[in-house]
Design a protein around this motif. Structure first.
Motif, PDB file in Angstrom:
ATOM      1  N   PHE A 190      -2.428   7.397   5.835  1.00 14.64           N
ATOM      2  CA  PHE A 190      -0.819   7.849   5.779  1.00 14.64           C
ATOM      3  C   PHE A 190      -0.891   8.690   5.659  1.00 14.64           C
ATOM      4  CE2 PHE A 190       0.240   3.926   3.174  1.00 14.64           C
ATOM      5  CZ  PHE A 190      -1.127   3.742   2.606  1.00 14.64           C
ATOM      6  N   TYR A 206       2.392  12.180   4.471  1.00 19.40           N
ATOM      7  CA  TYR A 206       3.580  12.188   3.734  1.00 19.40           C
ATOM      8  C   TYR A 206       4.503  13.759   4.077  1.00 19.40           C
ATOM      9  CZ  TYR A 206       3.029   8.452   0.851  1.00 19.40           C
ATOM     10  OH  TYR A 206       2.962   6.922   0.380  1.00 19.40           O
ATOM     11  N   LYS A 210       2.084   5.164   8.314  1.00 15.86           N
ATOM     12  CA  LYS A 210       1.215   4.448   7.911  1.00 15.86           C
ATOM     13  C   LYS A 210       0.378   3.349   8.436  1.00 15.86           C
ATOM     14  CE  LYS A 210       4.329   0.830   5.609  1.00 15.86           C
ATOM     15  NZ  LYS A 210       4.475   0.071   4.465  1.00 15.86           N
ATOM     16  N   THR A 229       0.789  -1.266   0.616  1.00 17.39           N
ATOM     17  CA  THR A 229       0.020   0.412  -0.060  1.00 17.39           C
ATOM     18  C   THR A 229       0.714   0.926  -0.376  1.00 17.39           C
ATOM     19  OG1 THR A 229      -0.117   0.137   2.397  1.00 17.39           O
ATOM     20  CG2 THR A 229      -1.877  -1.320   1.137  1.00 17.39           C
ATOM     21  N   GLU A 230       2.092   1.370   0.011  1.00 15.86           N
ATOM     22  CA  GLU A 230       2.754   2.591  -0.035  1.00 15.86           C
ATOM     23  C   GLU A 230       3.413   2.676  -1.454  1.00 15.86           C
ATOM     24  OE1 GLU A 230       6.375   2.101   2.865  1.00 15.86           O
ATOM     25  OE2 GLU A 230       7.505   3.298   2.018  1.00 15.86           O
ATOM     26  N   ALA A 231       3.199   3.626  -1.091  1.00 25.42           N
ATOM     27  CA  ALA A 231       4.194   4.459  -2.620  1.00 25.42           C
ATOM     28  C   ALA A 231       4.800   5.104  -2.471  1.00 25.42           C
ATOM     29  CB  ALA A 231       2.884   4.987  -3.294  1.00 25.42           C
ATOM     30  N   TYR A 263      -6.516   2.265   4.325  1.00 23.76           N
ATOM     31  CA  TYR A 263      -5.333   2.404   5.041  1.00 23.76           C
ATOM     32  C   TYR A 263      -5.264   4.162   4.856  1.00 23.76           C
ATOM     33  CZ  TYR A 263      -4.204  -2.476   3.673  1.00 23.76           C
ATOM     34  OH  TYR A 263      -4.723  -3.529   3.642  1.00 23.76           O
ATOM     35  N   LEU A 283       7.509   9.166   3.252  1.00 19.09           N
ATOM     36  CA  LEU A 283       6.710   8.733   3.595  1.00 19.09           C
ATOM     37  C   LEU A 283       6.716   9.212   4.796  1.00 19.09           C
ATOM     38  CD1 LEU A 283       3.255   6.680   4.343  1.00 19.09           C
ATOM     39  CD2 LEU A 283       5.094   4.948   3.792  1.00 19.09           C
ATOM     40  N   LEU A 332      -1.876   0.767   8.678  1.00 11.85           N
ATOM     41  CA  LEU A 332      -3.019   0.126   8.333  1.00 11.85           C
ATOM     42  C   LEU A 332      -3.838  -0.891   8.966  1.00 11.85           C
ATOM     43  CD1 LEU A 332       0.467  -1.335   5.995  1.00 11.85           C
ATOM     44  CD2 LEU A 332      -1.433  -0.184   5.432  1.00 11.85           C
TER      45      LEU A 332
END
Lengths: 112, 116
Positions: free
Chosen positions: B34, B36, B49, A99-101, B32, B46, B51
């Motif tokens: 995140f 950044y 995160k 899921t990490e870009a 999910y 990043l 999950l």
């Protein structure tokens, strides 16, 4: 070092000309993305590709085109049909299941 | 469709003070989450995160965030900021869907300005 390379960092074009932005990744990622960033609007998805020779429109695909002939490359063409092309463009990639870009350093396009 | 709201476009703070950057999301399905960070004229990096599992997530550079499902929030915190934390911070979500591309929906960003 593995990563995503965008080139050039700065690009100037005259109005009415098509321009292609380069994006190359050596992370062996299946999925690649193009985002557009405008001040105060965050990032918006233009196109994405999950596998070679396949790509899907994002939220703001009008006036843009892409190709994915090789896994490593995902070039974005800004056509003359794009009404307001001046922006910061970011390329990203991810594995198909993660899921990490991961993002490139961006290309700032200015159309005059 | 999902959306992300970052109500604070700018947050000024003195060095060594604590900071909280707010993020709320809306989605009809599980997502999910995140955070950044973007330094001027650079790409996104990043920070952390969420999950699944523990709702308190620790990231890089001393940042942490807490997922609150009932309030649909994912606020970012740091107990003591440094001048080098000056940057743009973006909250983002992606739909939980194993095996497909992780398309991100971003908030509009919060500019953190740290001063002496």
């Amino acid at each position: 070092d593995g990563g995503i390379t965008q080139s050039p960092k700065y690009l100037f074009r005259k109005e009415g000309q098509n321009v292609t932005l380069s994006c190359e990744q050596n992370l062996n990622h299946d999925a690649m993305y193009w985002y557009r960033q405008d001040p105060g609007q965050g990032l918006r998805l233009i196109y994405y590709s999950q596998i070679v020779n396949d790509f899907q429109k994002g939220d703001i695909a009008e006036g843009y085109s892409v190709s994915r002939e090789k896994k490593e490359y995902f070039p974005l063409t800004v056509t003359s049909a794009q009404k307001n092309p001046t922006a910061f463009y970011l390329c990203a990639s991810s594995t198909s299941w993660d899921t990490e870009a991961f993002f490139g350093q961006g290309t700032r396009l200015t159309v005059v | 469709a999902q959306s992300v709201t970052q109500l604070d476009s700018q947050v000024p703070v003195f060095e060594e003070a604590p900071v909280e950057l707010r993020c709320n999301y809306s989605s009809s399905v599980s997502v999910y989450l995140f955070w950044y960070v973007q330094y001027p004229n650079q790409g996104l990096q990043l920070l952390l995160k969420y999950l699944s599992g523990s709702t308190l997530v620790k990231g890089i550079n001393g940042f942490e965030a807490e997922f609150n499902k009932s309030q649909t929030s994912f606020h970012l915190r740091k107990p003591s900021v440094h001048i080098s934390d000056t940057a743009e911070y973006f909250c983002a979500v992606s739909i939980i869907n194993t095996g497909t591309a992780s398309k991100l929906t971003f908030g509009t960003g919060t500019r953190l300005q740290v001063t002496l």
